[in-house]
Scaffold this active site. Structure first.
Site, mmCIF file in Angstrom:
data_model
loop_
_atom_site.group_PDB
_atom_site.id
_atom_site.type_symbol
_atom_site.label_atom_id
_atom_site.label_comp_id
_atom_site.label_asym_id
_atom_site.label_seq_id
_atom_site.Cartn_x
_atom_site.Cartn_y
_atom_site.Cartn_z
ATOM 1 N N LEU A 1 0.838 -1.204 0.000
ATOM 2 C CA LEU A 1 0.000 0.000 0.000
ATOM 3 C C LEU A 1 0.873 1.256 0.000
ATOM 4 C CD1 LEU A 1 -2.803 -0.930 2.562
ATOM 5 C CD2 LEU A 1 -2.435 -1.729 0.217
ATOM 6 N N GLY B 1 -1.207 6.568 0.265
ATOM 7 C CA GLY B 1 -1.548 7.536 1.316
ATOM 8 C C GLY B 1 -0.951 8.918 1.098
ATOM 9 N N ARG C 1 2.588 13.663 7.521
ATOM 10 C CA ARG C 1 3.579 13.862 8.576
ATOM 11 C C ARG C 1 4.995 14.046 8.031
ATOM 12 N NH1 ARG C 1 1.354 8.722 11.911
ATOM 13 N NH2 ARG C 1 0.621 8.235 9.813
ATOM 14 N N ASP D 1 5.680 1.896 3.743
ATOM 15 C CA ASP D 1 6.578 2.722 4.568
ATOM 16 C C ASP D 1 7.364 1.899 5.581
ATOM 17 O OD1 ASP D 1 4.590 2.142 6.401
ATOM 18 O OD2 ASP D 1 4.155 4.225 6.937
ATOM 19 N N GLY E 1 -1.133 0.970 15.913
ATOM 20 C CA GLY E 1 -2.340 0.270 16.352
ATOM 21 C C GLY E 1 -1.949 -0.761 17.413
ATOM 22 N N GLU F 1 -6.688 1.435 16.795
ATOM 23 C CA GLU F 1 -5.753 2.487 16.374
ATOM 24 C C GLU F 1 -5.511 3.456 17.525
ATOM 25 O OE1 GLU F 1 -4.048 2.691 13.258
ATOM 26 O OE2 GLU F 1 -4.801 0.665 13.541
#
Ligand code: UD1
Ligand code: CA
Length: 450
Positions: A6, A9, A13, A98, A135, A150
């Site tokens: 994935l 996003g 940040r 990430d 999480g 989370e």
């Protein structure tokens, strides 16, 4: 096994104009580290892109499938966007883009653990001293898995849990497809969490990973620097175990794709970057930066900057040399102090030891380039070639105005400005003839005092 990564996003940040996963660690984009790890266990790879998709796609290697997540509505929504890549008869490894520290060995262990039982999903957890941001794995008093909560939605009690969700999952493809549509966005972020898929499935295997550092998710630049440090250390240790001497690992920076042969010594404050390949018995550094060079055996490079050069065996470079793109140094060449070479071939045993610029030139063997020689390669509009054949001697402080050819064995007198070709074995002097005026100083003095 399908590997789903994935990377859609927004990564707010990072405070970056660029997507998080294209940021580099040790010369390699973050997502490439993840792909390298995942490809060791998965035979099909699919990356979910969305936010700044084109910039992410640019760094993806060929053969990787791409799914689009048009809106960033959460990690479960991202997986949903790749639905057509999920085979109900296959396993699906999901990781986040990430996590560049994830190793192949660890992923193999995770897959093994998943296959050790009939599980709907295996989720990897680790214990983190500081679990903030992750999480949490919530279990009942008997230790049975209940759900993942989370940070944002966690109660005070839940926040104290140190066992965190790493974001590495192996799903049974069929079960994943069944459960995805059931996930809601009833949480404070109004996002579809992939973590809820785990909560909704029955046969959950929580696999406790040991090396917590491997599972750091990079969300900001502090974590990026920390991860790069770890990765750098791994690269250096691997090289040392393969027989490269690294005098001071704490001041040596070597990119992931660099190759170095045995018994080469790398001195402190040295950067070896890009696709550089270095042979055996070389001495590199101190204080040297090498980018995308091919360096053969027994080469010395001290306090120098080299980019895109091919340096053959026995060459000595530096201190304070600069080799630029397209430089080829044949065996035993010596390039010395304050010498810059660009787009030039320099033949075996040729020496340019002091204060020289060689650009767009072809230089033969056994040539001596005197101190302060300059190839004037640029006429204001275009670059021109200088050819210097074998055994030529160029005297100090010579300007070679290109295009120009110095033929075999010729001798150019010091201080010359050469604008015409020099024939073989001939002397060229191109400077004003010296005149000595006898006793000129004394005569001048007498006149003044007169
Ligand atoms: C996520 C996990 C958290 C875990 C942590 C581990 C969820 C809901 N939370 O949190 O439990 O402890 O990772 O590092 O999964 N992405 C998309 N599309 C989206 C949202 C995210 O592709 O709509 C991608 C991002 O590009 C990123 C990855 O998913 O690569 C994870 O997203 P991120 O926002 O970093 O999740 P965390 O808050 O770190
Ligand atoms: Ca993250």
């Amino acid at each position: 096994m399908v590997g789903l990564i994935l990377a859609a996003g927004i990564s707010s940040r990072m405070k970056s104009k660029y997507p998080k996963v294209v940021h580099h660690l040790c010369g390699k984009p973050m997502i490439q580290w993840v792909l390298d790890a995942v490809s060791s266990v998965a035979d099909k790879l699919c990356v979910v892109v969305g936010h700044q998709a084109d910039l992410v796609k640019q760094v993806l290697p060929d053969g990787v499938q791409i799914a689009y997540q048009s809106e960033q509505l959460g990690t479960a929504h991202a997986v949903m966007s790749a639905k057509s890549f999920i085979d109900p008869n296959d396993e699906v490894l999901v990781v986040y883009g990430d996590m560049p520290l994830l190793s192949q060995e660890t992923l193999r262990e995770v897959v093994k653990a998943h296959r050790s039982g009939d599980y709907d999903v295996t989720v990897v957890s680790v214990e983190m001293d500081n679990p903030t941001g992750y999480g949490r794995i919530v279990k009942d008093s008997s230790g049975k898995f209940i759900k993942i909560v989370e940070e944002f939605d966690a109660s005070q009690d839940e926040k104290r849990i140190k066992e965190i969700n790493t974001g590495v999952y192996v799903f049974n493809g069929k079960k994943l497809l069944e459960v995805l549509p059931k996930i809601s966005c009833e949480n404070r972020k109004r996002e579809y969490y992939l973590t809820d898929a785990v909560g909704l499935l029955e046969k959950v295997n929580v696999y406790r990973g040991m090396k917590s550092e491997e599972f750091s998710g990079i969300n900001n630049r502090i974590q990026l620097a920390e991860a790069e440090n770890i990765q750098r250390r791994r690269i250096l240790e691997k090289l040392m175990l393969e027989g490269v001497t690294i005098v001071d690992p704490s001041t040596t920076y070597i990119d992931a794709n660099v190759k170095i042969g045995r018994d080469t010594i790398v001195h402190p404050m040295t950067f070896i970057m890009g696709e550089t390949v270095i042979g055996e018995d070389c001495v590199i550094g101190p204080m040297t930066r090498i980018l995308n060079c091919v360096i053969e055996n027994e080469v010395t490079v001290v306090r120098s900057e080299c980019t895109g050069a091919h340096i053959m065996s026995g060459v000595s470079v530096g201190p304070f040399s600069r080799l630029r793109e397209g430089t080829v140094l044949y065996s035993k060449v010596k390039i010395g102090n304050f010498v810059e070479v660009k787009n030039s071939k320099v033949g075996s045993n040729t020496k340019a030891q002091h204060l020289t610029y060689l650009g767009d030139s072809q230089i033969g063997e056994d040539v001596n380039i005197g101190a302060g020689t300059i190839t004037c390669n640029f006429d204001g509009k275009k670059k021109n070639q200088t050819v210097i054949e074998d055994q030529v001697f160029i005297g100090s402080n010579t300007a070679l105005v290109a295009p120009v050819k110095i033929k075999k064995g010729a001798f150019v007198a010091a201080g010359s400005t050469i604008t015409q070709d020099v024939p073989e074995w001939s002397l060229a002097i191109a400077r004003a003839r010296q005149e000595n005026k006898l006793n000129w100083v004394l005569k001048k003095r007498q006149k003044e005092e007169g």
